[in-house]
Design a protein around this motif. Structure first.
Motif, mmCIF file in Angstrom:
data_model
loop_
_atom_site.group_PDB
_atom_site.id
_atom_site.type_symbol
_atom_site.label_atom_id
_atom_site.label_comp_id
_atom_site.label_asym_id
_atom_site.label_seq_id
_atom_site.Cartn_x
_atom_site.Cartn_y
_atom_site.Cartn_z
ATOM 1 N N ALA A 102 -1.039 -7.919 -11.412
ATOM 2 C CA ALA A 102 -0.543 -6.770 -12.062
ATOM 3 C C ALA A 102 -2.000 -6.185 -12.664
ATOM 4 O O ALA A 102 -2.257 -4.961 -12.524
ATOM 5 C CB ALA A 102 0.197 -7.018 -13.475
ATOM 6 N N GLU A 103 -2.889 -6.853 -13.239
ATOM 7 C CA GLU A 103 -4.440 -6.428 -13.412
ATOM 8 C C GLU A 103 -4.988 -5.705 -12.294
ATOM 9 O O GLU A 103 -5.581 -4.532 -12.562
ATOM 10 C CB GLU A 103 -5.161 -7.554 -14.069
ATOM 11 N N SER A 104 -4.856 -5.913 -11.265
ATOM 12 C CA SER A 104 -5.592 -5.649 -9.882
ATOM 13 C C SER A 104 -4.889 -4.380 -9.536
ATOM 14 O O SER A 104 -5.499 -3.442 -8.881
ATOM 15 C CB SER A 104 -5.421 -6.380 -8.851
ATOM 16 N N PHE A 105 -3.719 -3.893 -9.911
ATOM 17 C CA PHE A 105 -2.825 -2.811 -9.665
ATOM 18 C C PHE A 105 -3.061 -1.757 -10.927
ATOM 19 O O PHE A 105 -2.650 -0.657 -10.616
ATOM 20 C CB PHE A 105 -1.482 -3.001 -9.301
ATOM 21 N N ALA A 106 -3.381 -2.363 -12.097
ATOM 22 C CA ALA A 106 -3.096 -1.385 -13.207
ATOM 23 C C ALA A 106 -3.957 -0.313 -12.948
ATOM 24 O O ALA A 106 -3.333 0.899 -13.420
ATOM 25 C CB ALA A 106 -3.893 -2.258 -14.258
ATOM 26 N N SER A 107 -5.191 0.033 -12.468
ATOM 27 C CA SER A 107 -5.813 1.132 -12.341
ATOM 28 C C SER A 107 -5.138 2.391 -11.710
ATOM 29 O O SER A 107 -4.948 3.412 -12.139
ATOM 30 C CB SER A 107 -7.337 1.175 -11.896
ATOM 31 N N LEU A 108 -4.637 1.845 -10.449
ATOM 32 C CA LEU A 108 -3.881 2.940 -9.672
ATOM 33 C C LEU A 108 -2.434 3.255 -10.254
ATOM 34 O O LEU A 108 -2.151 4.622 -10.405
ATOM 35 C CB LEU A 108 -3.590 2.201 -8.334
ATOM 36 N N TYR A 109 -1.810 2.283 -10.918
ATOM 37 C CA TYR A 109 -0.619 2.518 -11.593
ATOM 38 C C TYR A 109 -0.819 3.633 -12.865
ATOM 39 O O TYR A 109 -0.396 4.657 -12.912
ATOM 40 C CB TYR A 109 -0.167 1.393 -12.181
ATOM 41 N N PHE A 110 -1.810 3.412 -13.939
ATOM 42 C CA PHE A 110 -1.987 4.225 -14.744
ATOM 43 C C PHE A 110 -2.734 5.684 -14.327
ATOM 44 O O PHE A 110 -2.462 6.765 -15.075
ATOM 45 C CB PHE A 110 -3.187 3.786 -15.996
ATOM 46 N N LEU A 111 -3.184 5.552 -13.309
ATOM 47 C CA LEU A 111 -3.852 6.995 -12.838
ATOM 48 C C LEU A 111 -2.917 7.778 -12.596
ATOM 49 O O LEU A 111 -2.408 8.978 -12.802
ATOM 50 C CB LEU A 111 -4.712 6.784 -11.416
ATOM 51 N N HIS A 112 -1.738 7.164 -11.632
ATOM 52 C CA HIS A 112 -0.375 7.777 -11.345
ATOM 53 C C HIS A 112 0.475 8.181 -12.708
ATOM 54 O O HIS A 112 1.096 9.372 -12.447
ATOM 55 C CB HIS A 112 0.363 7.085 -10.199
ATOM 56 N N ALA A 113 0.499 7.464 -13.371
ATOM 57 C CA ALA A 113 1.241 7.733 -14.685
ATOM 58 C C ALA A 113 0.548 8.645 -15.386
ATOM 59 O O ALA A 113 1.189 9.758 -15.998
ATOM 60 C CB ALA A 113 1.196 6.443 -15.536
ATOM 61 N N LEU A 137 -7.576 7.113 -19.422
ATOM 62 C CA LEU A 137 -8.557 6.145 -19.940
ATOM 63 C C LEU A 137 -8.079 4.729 -19.877
ATOM 64 O O LEU A 137 -9.026 3.748 -19.581
ATOM 65 C CB LEU A 137 -8.623 6.460 -21.676
ATOM 66 N N LEU A 138 -6.803 4.649 -19.738
ATOM 67 C CA LEU A 138 -6.293 2.996 -19.342
ATOM 68 C C LEU A 138 -6.701 2.848 -17.862
ATOM 69 O O LEU A 138 -7.324 1.853 -17.618
ATOM 70 C CB LEU A 138 -4.920 2.953 -19.667
ATOM 71 N N ALA A 139 -6.567 3.976 -17.133
ATOM 72 C CA ALA A 139 -6.929 3.701 -15.632
ATOM 73 C C ALA A 139 -8.439 3.399 -15.454
ATOM 74 O O ALA A 139 -8.704 2.504 -14.859
ATOM 75 C CB ALA A 139 -6.509 5.028 -14.978
ATOM 76 N N LEU A 187 4.896 -6.132 -8.010
ATOM 77 C CA LEU A 187 5.838 -5.479 -7.478
ATOM 78 C C LEU A 187 6.803 -4.680 -8.214
ATOM 79 O O LEU A 187 7.015 -3.652 -7.852
ATOM 80 C CB LEU A 187 6.783 -6.596 -6.555
ATOM 81 N N GLU A 188 6.948 -5.199 -9.515
ATOM 82 C CA GLU A 188 8.164 -4.175 -10.335
ATOM 83 C C GLU A 188 7.222 -2.996 -10.756
ATOM 84 O O GLU A 188 7.717 -1.636 -10.615
ATOM 85 C CB GLU A 188 8.480 -4.993 -11.499
ATOM 86 N N MET A 189 5.842 -3.105 -10.886
ATOM 87 C CA MET A 189 4.879 -2.009 -11.529
ATOM 88 C C MET A 189 4.886 -0.888 -10.090
ATOM 89 O O MET A 189 4.885 0.175 -10.499
ATOM 90 C CB MET A 189 3.735 -2.389 -11.861
ATOM 91 N N HIS A 190 4.816 -1.706 -8.987
ATOM 92 C CA HIS A 190 4.557 -0.861 -7.730
ATOM 93 C C HIS A 190 6.113 -0.124 -7.525
ATOM 94 O O HIS A 190 5.987 1.172 -7.330
ATOM 95 C CB HIS A 190 4.645 -1.611 -6.532
ATOM 96 N N ARG A 191 7.211 -0.678 -7.782
ATOM 97 C CA ARG A 191 8.400 0.041 -7.666
ATOM 98 C C ARG A 191 8.462 1.083 -8.711
ATOM 99 O O ARG A 191 8.993 2.180 -8.291
ATOM 100 C CB ARG A 191 9.586 -1.126 -7.915
ATOM 101 N N LEU A 192 7.998 1.099 -10.114
ATOM 102 C CA LEU A 192 8.393 1.995 -11.028
ATOM 103 C C LEU A 192 7.371 3.136 -10.497
ATOM 104 O O LEU A 192 7.588 4.428 -10.539
ATOM 105 C CB LEU A 192 7.964 1.299 -12.298
ATOM 106 N N ALA A 193 6.012 2.768 -9.949
ATOM 107 C CA ALA A 193 5.117 3.879 -9.518
ATOM 108 C C ALA A 193 5.758 4.819 -8.563
ATOM 109 O O ALA A 193 5.603 5.927 -8.462
ATOM 110 C CB ALA A 193 3.941 3.292 -8.929
ATOM 111 N N HIS A 195 0.712 -1.200 -0.077
ATOM 112 C CA HIS A 195 -0.163 0.012 0.095
ATOM 113 C C HIS A 195 0.909 1.321 -0.057
ATOM 114 O O HIS A 195 0.251 2.233 0.323
ATOM 115 C CB HIS A 195 -0.967 0.105 1.326
ATOM 116 N N PHE A 196 2.108 0.904 -0.483
ATOM 117 C CA PHE A 196 3.032 2.373 -0.106
ATOM 118 C C PHE A 196 2.635 3.574 -0.838
ATOM 119 O O PHE A 196 2.372 4.534 -0.653
ATOM 120 C CB PHE A 196 4.291 1.914 -0.725
ATOM 121 N N VAL A 197 2.073 3.221 -2.507
ATOM 122 C CA VAL A 197 1.645 4.142 -3.345
ATOM 123 C C VAL A 197 0.582 4.990 -2.542
ATOM 124 O O VAL A 197 0.451 6.379 -2.629
ATOM 125 C CB VAL A 197 1.490 3.701 -4.358
#
Length: 516
Positions: free
Chosen positions: A142-153, A171-173, A99-105, A34-36
């Motif tokens: 990765a799918e479950s984290f995708a929306s939050l990842y794309f939001l921050h991107a 729109l991806l988010a 985890l890697e997506m989380h690290r990049l975020a 939950h760091f992000v």
């Protein structure tokens, strides 16, 4: 350990309780997962920093995924360093990809919050194809984290001023939103609303706000509301300004959010607030407000610095300081806003052909804000030059595009707007724009008439009235008891000031300015 860390407060995912019970592994897992959210959507940063300091060394070693969290806390030393992308790990899917997506975020959020939005966007862009490949694995972590990842991107591109890139990522988010995460869904929808409002797409902005009904706010976790509410209020305020609904804008102006760690669009709030001041007849306050902001430590070539510079130049034009506004604008480059502001400055000085030239130089790719303002100014300039057919063509385009955005009409004199609407009698939609505009009684933002009047001498006013009466140059010289050459010189100066090439054009322009 004393209970002085905000233990058990809302939105900490149980981190405080885990620390209080000294359940170190549990605390480490909470931070990993939950760091992000903890670092961007809540007020838990002090607790998070304390937790990272308290974790025993063996626990840190057992959780290498915590490294980005420690990097973030010490981000000043991280700033400017490159981030190594393990794209194959992302493409492999599963928990490793998440985890890697989380690290990049964490990496691009860290850079964004330290004012390096361009660096954040570079990380996002380099990883985009691998991330898309991972999230398409249905049911994966990765799918479950995708929306939050794309939001921050998307936020990274949004803060950097890349509205087109931000829209694609938002729109991806939205596409990858999860039914068990209504807070993220609402946040994505409201960011899309703000983006549409900032792009001049008022109808689209209202659509996205309707998709995130504030009456359902109780379903949004408290940790998301500080950002969600700020984004919604700013979008509503911009829409109210575009609709010239000053009553609605007045209810919202005191609630405009400022930049914080959790709300990163404060510069847009300041830009919108300066527009509010200009629209309500306070250009000097707008100028002073933006001037004070420009003294803050903002990178000179950043998008934010350009936004504030353009806002101040616009406020200076509204105040009547045309020379100061022009001096503030860059002397080179093809920025759409720069050409628009130069065109506005030329029109205020009644140099309408120069205004048309600047409008012609506007690049083809820009926002509705530039497009609509430029179209209105083009129609007004042609009208004042006496080119009524060209003015009618531009006015017809304006009527066809009209979707309720009235602000552009407020950027030229009311008398000219009325004349332009009259030119398109019979055009479908004319009645709607006429009725909407006719209900508004606003101060004119820019001092077109004042400056034009001040730059005509009494003698030049006498000359223009003679021309209107149909007098020849020789007849004017006889009546005024001056030489023919003197009359020719005075008419030449008059034509230059009115942007005219003939007597008829000078008369039309003077009438448009309300001088005769």
């Amino acid at each position: 350990m004393g209970n002085d860390l905000g233990i058990g407060s809302a939105g900490d995912f149980g981190l405080g309780n885990a620390l209080y019970a000294e359940k170190w592994n549990e605390a480490a897992v909470i931070i990993e997962r939950h760091f992000v959210t903890l670092v961007t959507f809540t007020d838990q940063l002090p607790l998070l920093v304390s937790a990272l300091e308290l974790l025993p060394e063996p626990v840190r070693d057992a959780h290498p995924a915590l490294k980005p969290a420690y990097e973030f806390v010490g981000v000043r030393s991280l700033h400017g360093q490159l981030v190594s992308l393990d794209l194959e790990r992302i493409r492999a899917g599963g928990e490793a990809a998440r985890l890697e997506m989380h690290r990049l975020a964490v990496a691009f959020i860290a850079r964004r919050l330290r004012g390096a939005a361009a660096d954040a966007c570079a990380i996002v862009d380099d990883a985009e194809s691998a991330v898309l490949e991972a999230v398409h694995q249905i049911g994966s972590p990765a799918e479950s984290f995708a929306s939050l990842y794309f939001l921050h991107a998307g936020i990274s591109h949004h803060v950097a001023g890349d509205l087109s890139g931000a829209k694609d990522l938002y729109l991806l988010a939205w596409q990858w939103r999860q039914p068990n995460a209504p807070g993220t869904e609402r946040l994505v929808g409201r960011h899309l609303a703000l983006l549409a409002a900032l792009s001049g797409e008022t109808v689209a902005a209202e659509h996205w706000l309707a998709m995130t009904d504030p009456q359902l706010e109780h379903k949004t976790a408290a940790r998301f509301r500080v950002v969600s509410d700020g984004v919604r209020i700013l979008a509503q305020f911009i829409i109210a300004l575009d609709r010239l609904d000053l009553e609605a804008a007045g209810r919202l102006v005191a609630r405009l959010p400022s930049t914080t760690r959790y709300f990163e669009f404060g510069h847009y709030s300041e830009w919108a607030y300066s527009r509010w001041l200009m629209l309500t007849g306070h250009p000097r306050q707008a100028n002073h407000h933006i001037d004070a902001l420009s003294r803050l430590p903002i990178p000179a070539e950043s998008y934010i610095s350009h936004l504030l510079r353009n806002a101040r130049a616009d406020a200076m034009l509204a105040e009547g300081d045309v020379d100061g506004a022009i001096a503030l604008l860059p002397t080179s480059g093809d920025s759409a806003w720069t050409h628009l502001l130069r065109a506005r400055a030329a029109a205020i000085r009644s140099e309408f052909r120069m205004a048309i030239g600047e409008l012609d130089a506007i690049p083809s790719v820009h926002s509705r804000y530039v497009d609509d303002d430029a179209l209105v100014l083009r129609a007004a300039s042609w009208y004042r030059l006496g080119e009524h057919e060209k003015a009618r063509e531009a006015s017809a385009n304006l009527v066809r595009k009209f979707d309720g955005r009235l602000y552009p009409l407020a950027t030229v004199p009311r008398s000219v707007v009325t004349a332009l609407i009259d030119l398109v009698d019979g055009e479908p939609g004319r009645g709607r724009i006429r009725d909407a505009w006719g209900e508004r009684d606003l101060p004119e933002i820019y001092p077109f008439r004042l400056i034009a009047a001040l730059t005509l001498t009494d003698r030049e006013r006498v000359i223009i009235n003679h021309l209107k009466a149909g007098a020849s140059r020789r007849e004017i010289a006889t009546v005024e008891i001056v030489s023919l050459n003197t009359v020719k010189s005075q008419i030449s100066t008059l034509y230059r000031k009115l942007g005219a090439r003939s007597g008829d054009e000078a008369i039309a322009n003077a009438q448009g300015l309300g001088l005769i």
